[in-house]
Scaffold this motif. Structure first.
Motif, short mmCIF file in Angstrom:
data_model
loop_
_atom_site.label_atom_id
_atom_site.label_comp_id
_atom_site.label_asym_id
_atom_site.label_seq_id
_atom_site.Cartn_x
_atom_site.Cartn_y
_atom_site.Cartn_z
N GLN A 1 9.74 -13.66 2.02
CA GLN A 1 8.34 -13.30 2.28
C GLN A 1 8.07 -13.35 3.77
O GLN A 1 8.33 -14.36 4.41
CB GLN A 1 7.40 -14.26 1.55
N PRO B 1 3.05 -13.60 9.07
CA PRO B 1 2.33 -12.80 10.06
C PRO B 1 2.44 -13.36 11.47
O PRO B 1 2.33 -14.57 11.69
CB PRO B 1 0.88 -12.86 9.57
N GLU C 1 -1.65 -10.09 13.24
CA GLU C 1 -1.19 -9.49 11.99
C GLU C 1 -1.76 -10.23 10.79
O GLU C 1 -2.12 -11.41 10.88
CB GLU C 1 0.34 -9.50 11.90
N LEU D 1 -0.79 -10.86 6.53
CA LEU D 1 0.14 -10.69 5.42
C LEU D 1 -0.67 -10.26 4.21
O LEU D 1 -1.66 -10.91 3.85
CB LEU D 1 0.87 -12.00 5.12
N GLU E 1 -2.51 -14.17 4.12
CA GLU E 1 -2.33 -15.08 5.26
C GLU E 1 -2.69 -14.31 6.53
O GLU E 1 -2.48 -13.09 6.60
CB GLU E 1 -0.88 -15.56 5.32
N THR F 1 1.57 -0.20 8.22
CA THR F 1 2.44 -1.37 8.14
C THR F 1 3.20 -1.62 9.44
O THR F 1 3.40 -0.72 10.24
CB THR F 1 3.46 -1.20 7.00
N TYR G 1 4.93 -7.69 -0.64
CA TYR G 1 4.19 -8.20 0.51
C TYR G 1 4.50 -7.33 1.72
O TYR G 1 5.63 -6.88 1.88
CB TYR G 1 4.55 -9.65 0.80
N LEU H 1 3.31 -6.69 6.12
CA LEU H 1 2.57 -7.10 7.31
C LEU H 1 1.81 -5.91 7.88
O LEU H 1 2.36 -4.81 7.98
CB LEU H 1 3.52 -7.64 8.38
#
Length: 308
Positions: free
Chosen positions: A23, A26, A30, A32, A76, A94, A102, A104
């Motif tokens: 996973q 960030p 950024e 997540l 997050e 992205t 998931y 970022l």
């Protein structure tokens, strides 16, 4: 461990796989996101072959996750992030792939998803629709002017036609004969693609056009330029800068900001922009989704939906 659809090296479909990945966390600026939907675009499979966007530098790390645009829920936030919190529903471009559970997102190209906008529709906006928006806005034509869009049957072109109409422009779309009904359903005048394009455009626009947004390049770009009285009103996303600059035009300047995403969301909510999602696939069938686009079978947008 979360899953992602990746390519392990440059090449064909044989390089693709659904794998378990760590996973991501960030970085500064950024968020997540737990992905709910990911848009599928031609650039995705092109990058698997080694294609690099204009200005893209640096080496690509493998395995590389497919995908450029997603919608989802913030899980997050990284350092220095303001305006986004855990639990927010968002969509955006992205950092390193979106066919995943998931992803970022940089907050500079992330927007809050309005409740009226579905995750599926939101995931289609950051790439093709945003490119369309940037090009039409760059032309800066007054209401009532005529704009020509080449490659009008594709994802960027169909969005450009709708955005042009929303801004009060008369839109003329160049696409294959098989996409005539589709182009006309978007409120545009259809002109068949093929040789002697300029003559067919003049048949529906005898005085030429006030601006042109080219998504094809080559001879089509040159014919579009010949229809303009002001060569600076030629914008392309389908040809390199030198090719269009010698004709007096310019490459599309990508804004890549949240304000564009907010504007696109409102166009969808108001019914002025239909993303035309024609088919969805679950993440474990991401390869099929990509093949549909790569083999040219897609009409409208293809979206990968990820279970919450």
């Amino acid at each position: 461990m979360p899953k992602a659809y990746v390519f392990t090296r440059y090449g064909g479909p044989e390089t693709e796989a659904l794998v378990e990945v760590d996973q991501p966390g960030p970085g500064p600026g950024e968020v997540l996101v737990a992905v709910r939907a990911a848009g599928v675009n031609p650039v995705d499979w092109k990058q698997r072959t080694g294609y690099r966007r204009p200005g893209e530098t640096g080496s690509r790390a493998f395995p590389a996750v497919f995908g450029q645009e997603v919608s989802g829920v913030v899980r997050e936030t990284g350092a220095g992030v303001d305006g986004f919190a855990v639990g927010d529903e968002v969509f955006g471009s992205t950092v390193a792939g979106g066919y995943a559970e998931y992803a970022l997102l940089p907050v500079t190209v992330t927007a809050h998803k309005p409740a009226e906008l579905s995750f599926t529709d939101a995931a289609t906006l950051p790439v093709a629709a945003a490119t369309a928006y940037d090009g039409i806005r760059q032309l800066d034509l007054p209401a009532g002017a005529t704009v020509l869009v080449t490659g009008a049957g594709g994802g960027v072109g169909s969005a450009a036609l709708q955005i042009a109409r929303a801004l009060g422009l008369r839109a003329v779309g160049v696409a294959s004969e098989g996409k005539k009904d589709f182009v006309e359903s978007l409120g545009a005048v259809h002109v068949p693609s093929g040789p002697d394009l300029a003559a067919r455009v003049r048949a529906v626009a005898p005085d030429g056009v006030d601006g042109a947004y080219d998504l094809v390049g080559g001879e089509v770009l040159a014919e579009a330029a010949a229809l303009l009285t002001d060569p600076t009103k030629l914008i392309t996303a389908g040809a390199p800068a030198p090719e269009v600059e010698k004709l007096g035009g310019a490459r599309v300047e990508r804004a890549r900001n949240s304000a564009v995403l907010d504007a696109l969301a409102q166009l969808v909510i108001r019914g002025q922009l239909d993303p035309h999602v024609t088919r969805t696939f679950p993440l474990d069938r991401a390869g099929e989704a990509l093949r549909t686009v790569e083999e040219g079978h897609a009409r409208g947008k293809i979206v990968i939906e990820v279970a919450g």
